[in-house]
Design a protein around this motif. Structure first.
Motif, mmCIF file in Angstrom:
data_model
loop_
_atom_site.group_PDB
_atom_site.id
_atom_site.type_symbol
_atom_site.label_atom_id
_atom_site.label_comp_id
_atom_site.label_asym_id
_atom_site.label_seq_id
_atom_site.Cartn_x
_atom_site.Cartn_y
_atom_site.Cartn_z
ATOM 1 N N ALA A 77 -117.127 -10.403 -114.914
ATOM 2 C CA ALA A 77 -116.746 -10.503 -113.452
ATOM 3 C C ALA A 77 -117.530 -11.877 -113.124
ATOM 4 C CB ALA A 77 -117.082 -9.505 -112.766
ATOM 5 N N ASP A 78 -118.678 -11.968 -113.505
ATOM 6 C CA ASP A 78 -119.402 -13.157 -113.086
ATOM 7 C C ASP A 78 -118.867 -14.441 -113.588
ATOM 8 O OD1 ASP A 78 -121.454 -11.762 -111.729
ATOM 9 O OD2 ASP A 78 -122.783 -11.397 -113.467
ATOM 10 N N TRP A 79 -118.501 -14.514 -114.982
ATOM 11 C CA TRP A 79 -117.949 -15.417 -115.598
ATOM 12 C C TRP A 79 -116.618 -15.904 -114.920
ATOM 13 C CZ3 TRP A 79 -113.090 -15.242 -118.251
ATOM 14 C CH2 TRP A 79 -112.894 -16.653 -119.130
ATOM 15 N N TRP A 80 -115.829 -14.786 -114.857
ATOM 16 C CA TRP A 80 -114.608 -15.252 -114.238
ATOM 17 C C TRP A 80 -114.605 -15.930 -112.682
ATOM 18 C CZ3 TRP A 80 -110.694 -10.961 -112.466
ATOM 19 C CH2 TRP A 80 -109.206 -11.190 -112.524
ATOM 20 N N MET A 81 -115.505 -15.169 -111.939
ATOM 21 C CA MET A 81 -115.862 -15.808 -110.654
ATOM 22 C C MET A 81 -116.288 -17.027 -110.677
ATOM 23 S SD MET A 81 -118.236 -13.924 -107.665
ATOM 24 C CE MET A 81 -119.695 -13.850 -108.778
ATOM 25 N N GLU A 82 -117.281 -17.528 -111.333
ATOM 26 C CA GLU A 82 -117.751 -18.945 -111.688
ATOM 27 C C GLU A 82 -116.451 -19.735 -112.032
ATOM 28 O OE1 GLU A 82 -120.296 -21.662 -110.996
ATOM 29 O OE2 GLU A 82 -120.872 -19.468 -110.942
ATOM 30 N N LYS A 83 -115.623 -19.608 -112.746
ATOM 31 C CA LYS A 83 -114.432 -20.111 -113.061
ATOM 32 C C LYS A 83 -113.696 -20.392 -111.900
ATOM 33 C CE LYS A 83 -116.085 -20.320 -117.308
ATOM 34 N NZ LYS A 83 -116.718 -21.545 -117.412
ATOM 35 N N LEU A 84 -113.361 -19.459 -110.963
ATOM 36 C CA LEU A 84 -112.402 -19.658 -109.954
ATOM 37 C C LEU A 84 -112.889 -20.218 -108.845
ATOM 38 C CD1 LEU A 84 -110.731 -16.168 -110.357
ATOM 39 C CD2 LEU A 84 -110.142 -18.185 -111.543
ATOM 40 N N LYS A 85 -114.202 -20.340 -108.786
ATOM 41 C CA LYS A 85 -114.650 -21.228 -107.490
ATOM 42 C C LYS A 85 -114.060 -22.436 -107.317
ATOM 43 C CE LYS A 85 -119.330 -19.002 -107.408
ATOM 44 N NZ LYS A 85 -120.794 -19.247 -107.514
ATOM 45 N N ASP A 86 -113.776 -23.030 -108.494
ATOM 46 C CA ASP A 86 -113.112 -24.583 -108.408
ATOM 47 C C ASP A 86 -111.959 -24.678 -109.338
ATOM 48 O OD1 ASP A 86 -115.335 -25.870 -106.620
ATOM 49 O OD2 ASP A 86 -116.578 -25.453 -108.148
ATOM 50 N N GLN A 87 -111.956 -23.698 -110.027
ATOM 51 C CA GLN A 87 -110.646 -23.888 -111.148
ATOM 52 C C GLN A 87 -109.593 -22.669 -111.045
ATOM 53 O OE1 GLN A 87 -112.147 -25.984 -114.924
ATOM 54 N NE2 GLN A 87 -113.989 -24.876 -114.017
ATOM 55 N N CYS A 88 -108.833 -22.496 -109.852
ATOM 56 C CA CYS A 88 -107.900 -21.545 -109.679
ATOM 57 C C CYS A 88 -106.674 -22.141 -109.301
ATOM 58 C CB CYS A 88 -108.456 -20.465 -108.918
ATOM 59 S SG CYS A 88 -107.526 -18.870 -108.837
ATOM 60 N N PHE A 89 -106.228 -23.385 -109.595
ATOM 61 C CA PHE A 89 -105.098 -23.982 -109.173
ATOM 62 C C PHE A 89 -104.076 -23.787 -110.084
ATOM 63 C CE2 PHE A 89 -108.621 -26.920 -107.592
ATOM 64 C CZ PHE A 89 -108.458 -26.994 -106.552
ATOM 65 N N ALA A 90 -102.877 -23.700 -109.699
ATOM 66 C CA ALA A 90 -101.820 -23.492 -110.451
ATOM 67 C C ALA A 90 -101.430 -25.160 -110.816
ATOM 68 C CB ALA A 90 -100.624 -23.042 -109.693
ATOM 69 N N ASP A 91 -101.925 -25.799 -111.857
ATOM 70 C CA ASP A 91 -101.864 -27.087 -112.233
ATOM 71 C C ASP A 91 -101.371 -27.214 -113.591
ATOM 72 O OD1 ASP A 91 -102.414 -29.881 -112.699
ATOM 73 O OD2 ASP A 91 -103.985 -29.786 -111.105
ATOM 74 N N LYS A 92 -100.252 -27.573 -114.030
ATOM 75 C CA LYS A 92 -99.941 -27.763 -115.251
ATOM 76 C C LYS A 92 -100.733 -28.849 -115.967
ATOM 77 C CE LYS A 92 -95.703 -26.548 -116.600
ATOM 78 N NZ LYS A 92 -94.109 -26.329 -116.720
ATOM 79 N N GLU A 93 -100.898 -30.119 -115.255
ATOM 80 C CA GLU A 93 -101.517 -30.950 -116.012
ATOM 81 C C GLU A 93 -103.309 -30.777 -116.393
ATOM 82 O OE1 GLU A 93 -100.941 -34.310 -116.034
ATOM 83 O OE2 GLU A 93 -98.908 -34.472 -114.762
ATOM 84 N N ASP A 94 -103.644 -29.790 -115.544
ATOM 85 C CA ASP A 94 -105.139 -29.283 -116.191
ATOM 86 C C ASP A 94 -105.118 -28.068 -116.954
ATOM 87 O OD1 ASP A 94 -106.137 -31.627 -114.936
ATOM 88 O OD2 ASP A 94 -106.862 -30.394 -112.994
ATOM 89 N N GLY A 95 -103.692 -27.652 -117.362
ATOM 90 C CA GLY A 95 -103.639 -26.458 -118.223
ATOM 91 C C GLY A 95 -104.264 -25.274 -117.314
ATOM 92 N N LEU A 96 -104.089 -25.260 -116.047
ATOM 93 C CA LEU A 96 -104.710 -24.052 -115.378
ATOM 94 C C LEU A 96 -103.411 -23.285 -114.551
ATOM 95 C CD1 LEU A 96 -107.664 -25.912 -113.080
ATOM 96 C CD2 LEU A 96 -107.768 -24.484 -115.206
ATOM 97 N N HIS A 97 -103.536 -21.914 -114.661
ATOM 98 C CA HIS A 97 -102.784 -21.470 -113.994
ATOM 99 C C HIS A 97 -103.341 -20.205 -113.176
ATOM 100 C CE1 HIS A 97 -98.830 -19.983 -112.584
ATOM 101 N NE2 HIS A 97 -99.235 -18.651 -112.548
ATOM 102 N N VAL A 98 -103.925 -20.231 -111.881
ATOM 103 C CA VAL A 98 -104.727 -19.670 -111.196
ATOM 104 C C VAL A 98 -105.689 -18.743 -111.784
ATOM 105 C CG1 VAL A 98 -102.737 -19.591 -109.383
ATOM 106 C CG2 VAL A 98 -102.680 -17.893 -111.178
ATOM 107 N N ASP A 99 -105.872 -17.441 -111.451
ATOM 108 C CA ASP A 99 -106.857 -16.619 -112.256
ATOM 109 C C ASP A 99 -106.393 -16.325 -113.617
ATOM 110 O OD1 ASP A 99 -104.746 -15.098 -111.148
ATOM 111 O OD2 ASP A 99 -106.170 -13.273 -111.382
#
Length: 409
Positions: A166-188
């Motif tokens: 939960a701590d690991w996931w929370m830290e990622k989603l503070k700044d990297q929870c975008f739906a952004d194909k360019e950055d290889g991100l898809h929300v949580d």
């Protein structure tokens, strides 16, 4: 410490769905506490949710709450806050399940909580079977982008490892929870592809076809009814959780908006479950609740916040700028900065959000643009045309267009 909890997250316009989920939880998991986190604000509205605990996300202890609410759109924000409330629940409960608001429970979920006796986390893959000739409504390329696992469902145990997840996931989603194909991100969701590699046999990948059945796996799962109960593939798999993902209750025949493979005509065995779901939604205030506005979709003066505004904000913050009162419009605010630099794009009817709404299918203007590009290639040569396209490939992202803000004072 209390035993089991289930929670969901939604904005006001999805409360009818969350209520239907809640009543199904009460029916099949009567000893389990259920909470709705509102990724929105009540804003004086009658939410018709007297039977449920509804908590505004701003009250669950998220640092820099309005930064998250501003930089993320409604889907990104609703998914970003999952681990924050999860941490709250893990201080009170032994085991926690998350279910998307557009899910419904059809039988006891005790077997899922029982799995958490032996594992620290539960995940469901989008697909369970390999296909040489792939037949799903969702392409394999799309699943590679959005993630192997669907985070409309997950389970976690209050253990040292569960807390660390939960701590690991929370830290990622503070700044990297975008739906952004360019950055290889898809929300949580995309982040959870790491979980089996990082935590090994502490993570159970559920292969039960009765959990998280949705349009991306209709092709591989057979729904049928016997003696008044739904099953998936076999009577040893009573339907547990159905996911009405992307379903428009005002267009029942299409089954899901993000696909065109299935309709209720092509999968008639699904008709009853969909029709019953729509009936339950209507009983729970769908007509009124679905029209409620998302609080964080506008500046305080009513001007809609567009993707341009959110992504440009992301870019400026990345460059070291900081803003307070993100939704305010008085001097010194982000809105005032946009206005001062002539970037306060206004789109009250949200036509610019979807190009098809603005231009329609195959609009004549596209042909004009193509002809202009052909002319540019002819005049300046392919080398310069190539460099120009490379430039646009980088700077077509609003995050990279901070040069629009010349006066940053």
């Amino acid at each position: 410490m209390k035993k089991n909890a289930i929670f969901t997250i939604c904005a006001k316009n999805y409360l009818a769905q969350a209520k239907v989920l809640g009543y199904s939880v009460k029916k099949f998991c009567p000893d389990c506490d259920f909470t709705i986190i509102l990724s929105d604000e009540i804003d004086g509205q009658n939410l018709m949710c007297n039977d449920f605990s509804v908590i505004e996300a701003k009250n669950i202890g998220i640092d820099n709450f309005y930064d998250l609410a501003f930089k993320y759109d409604v889907i990104e924000f609703s998914t970003a806050i999952k681990p924050f409330f999860l941490k709250n629940l893990l201080s009170e409960y032994e085991k926690v399940l998350y279910l998307d608001p557009d899910m419904v429970v059809y039988s006891s979920l005790q077997f899922l909580f029982d799995h958490l006796d032996n594992y620290d986390a539960l995940l469901t893959p989008h697909l369970l079977k390999p296909y040489i000739n792939y037949e799903s409504a969702t392409s394999e390329e799309t699943i590679l982008w959005v993630g192997i696992f669907n985070l409309g469902f997950f389970g976690i145990k209050n253990s040292e490892i569960g807390q660390h997840m939960a701590d690991w996931w929370m830290e990622k989603l503070k700044d990297q929870c975008f739906a952004d194909k360019e950055d290889g991100l898809h929300v949580d969701q995309k982040w959870m592809d790491f979980l089996p590699a990082l935590y090994g046999d502490k993570v159970l990948i559920l292969r039960n076809p009765a959990v998280n059945i949705a349009f991306w796996n209709y092709h591989e799962r057979k729904l049928f009814k016997q003696n008044g109960h739904y099953f998936v593939d076999d009577t040893k798999f009573p339907l547990a959780v159905f996911h009405f993902s992307s379903f428009d209750p005002f267009d029942i025949e299409s089954v899901a908006k993000r696909q065109n493979k299935f309709t209720l005509s092509t999968i008639p065995e699904f008709r009853e479950i969909f029709e019953n779901y729509v009936d339950e939604l209507k009983k729970n205030g769908l007509d009124k609740l679905s029209k409620l506005k998302y609080k964080y979709n506008e500046f305080e003066n009513g001007i809609p916040i567009l993707k341009l505004h959110r992504r440009l904000y992301r870019g400026l913050v990345k460059e070291g700028y900081s803003f307070r009162d993100q939704f305010s419009t008085f001097p010194g605010t982000y809105y005032n900065l946009l206005k001062k630099n002539g970037v306060s794009l206004i789109d009250r009817d949200q036509k610019l959000k979807v190009l098809k709404k603005t231009f329609g299918e195959n609009p004549p203007i596209f042909n004009k643009i193509f002809k202009a590009l052909i002319l540019i290639n002819k005049i300046f040569g392919t080398n310069k045309y190539y460099l120009m396209m490379r430039f646009f490939a980088i700077y077509n992202r609003f995050e990279n267009q901070t040069f629009l803000i010349k006066d940053k004072s």
